[in-house]
Write an enzyme that holds these catalytic residues in place. Sequence first.
Site, PDB file in Angstrom:
ATOM      1  N   ARG A 110      29.104  23.784  55.408  1.00 33.37           N
ATOM      2  CA  ARG A 110      28.199  24.622  54.621  1.00 33.37           C
ATOM      3  C   ARG A 110      27.481  23.773  53.575  1.00 33.37           C
ATOM      4  NH1 ARG A 110      29.883  29.996  55.135  1.00 33.37           N
ATOM      5  NH2 ARG A 110      27.865  30.530  54.226  1.00 33.37           N
ATOM      6  N   PRO A 127      23.241  37.804  54.180  1.00 36.85           N
ATOM      7  CA  PRO A 127      23.447  38.754  53.082  1.00 36.85           C
ATOM      8  C   PRO A 127      24.878  38.684  52.552  1.00 36.85           C
ATOM      9  CG  PRO A 127      22.356  39.800  54.955  1.00 36.85           C
ATOM     10  CD  PRO A 127      22.819  38.467  55.426  1.00 36.85           C
ATOM     11  N   GLU A 128      24.997  38.721  51.228  1.00 33.94           N
ATOM     12  CA  GLU A 128      26.306  38.679  50.592  1.00 33.94           C
ATOM     13  C   GLU A 128      26.507  39.973  49.807  1.00 33.94           C
ATOM     14  OE1 GLU A 128      26.926  34.860  48.614  1.00 33.94           O
ATOM     15  OE2 GLU A 128      25.448  33.935  49.946  1.00 33.94           O
ATOM     16  N   LYS A 156      30.899  42.298  52.685  1.00 37.21           N
ATOM     17  CA  LYS A 156      29.538  42.144  53.194  1.00 37.21           C
ATOM     18  C   LYS A 156      29.173  43.221  54.214  1.00 37.21           C
ATOM     19  CE  LYS A 156      29.879  37.102  52.770  1.00 37.21           C
ATOM     20  NZ  LYS A 156      29.799  35.795  53.498  1.00 37.21           N
TER      21      LYS A 156
END
Length: 269
Positions: free
Chosen positions: A259, A2-3, A58
């Site tokens: 990433r 979640p951002e 976040k």
Amino acid sequence: MPELPEMENYKILLNQKIAGQTITEVQVNREKSINVNPDLFTRTVQHQKIMTINRRGKHLLFLLQNGQILLLHLMLGGWVYYGTEADKPKRTIQVRISFGDNHLYFIGLRLGYLHLYNSTEAENHLAHLGPEPLSNDFSIHEFKNRLSHKHGRLKTTLLDQEFIAGIGNCYSAEICYDAGILPTKDTDDLGDPERKRLFQSLQSILQKGIQHGGYMDNPLFLGDKLTGGFNDLCQVYDREGKKCNRCGTIIKMETISSRKTFYCPYCQK
């Protein structure tokens, strides 16, 4: 993970559901998900009213009537659900906070946490975070100034929570695509027009993410039609091998700083 938009969506919806309600029961199924003894956690939290829920980066902050704060960071794989025992997801629940017959389930907190702090401790825990990108105080001048002190690839810079709070893998990809800039580009090589576009895209993409409930498609409650709506609007994130909706070029994926990074090699220069 979640951002900012996902956590802002949670903040808005949870304020509608539980702000002003009193916690009737606390159940801790995994002690490592909290930071104090379970008995102390329960005694401090149970019978307290949720005054409001705020967000920082976040993180979510549940402000209790006694001045204590529950600080939530979901990390990878974490999510929350609000509902009854009958409609809860068939997943392992690390922590459950009850409001009568309805419960707030914290799921997937094997990497994330729900910590209990006083206001000073919570402030110190979050002190390293950079500015909120959608704050009225965050101007293009501040953005350019902060960017001028960063070196290295743009993708890595956007992921740096000390640079700006709340941006992760999904929205860094979407911001770069919207701005027409390769995420692999070095920040030192960004001209002033690119920096301006980047700031504009940063704000517009995050606002669009919030408007459509973020990209994570686990509903917050039974009948939730908002959460996860941005997933179908992603232009490059997790679309490796698919055609760009703008030009038809195949979306590529590279790994930057461990990433996955998605981009259109034609639209992003």
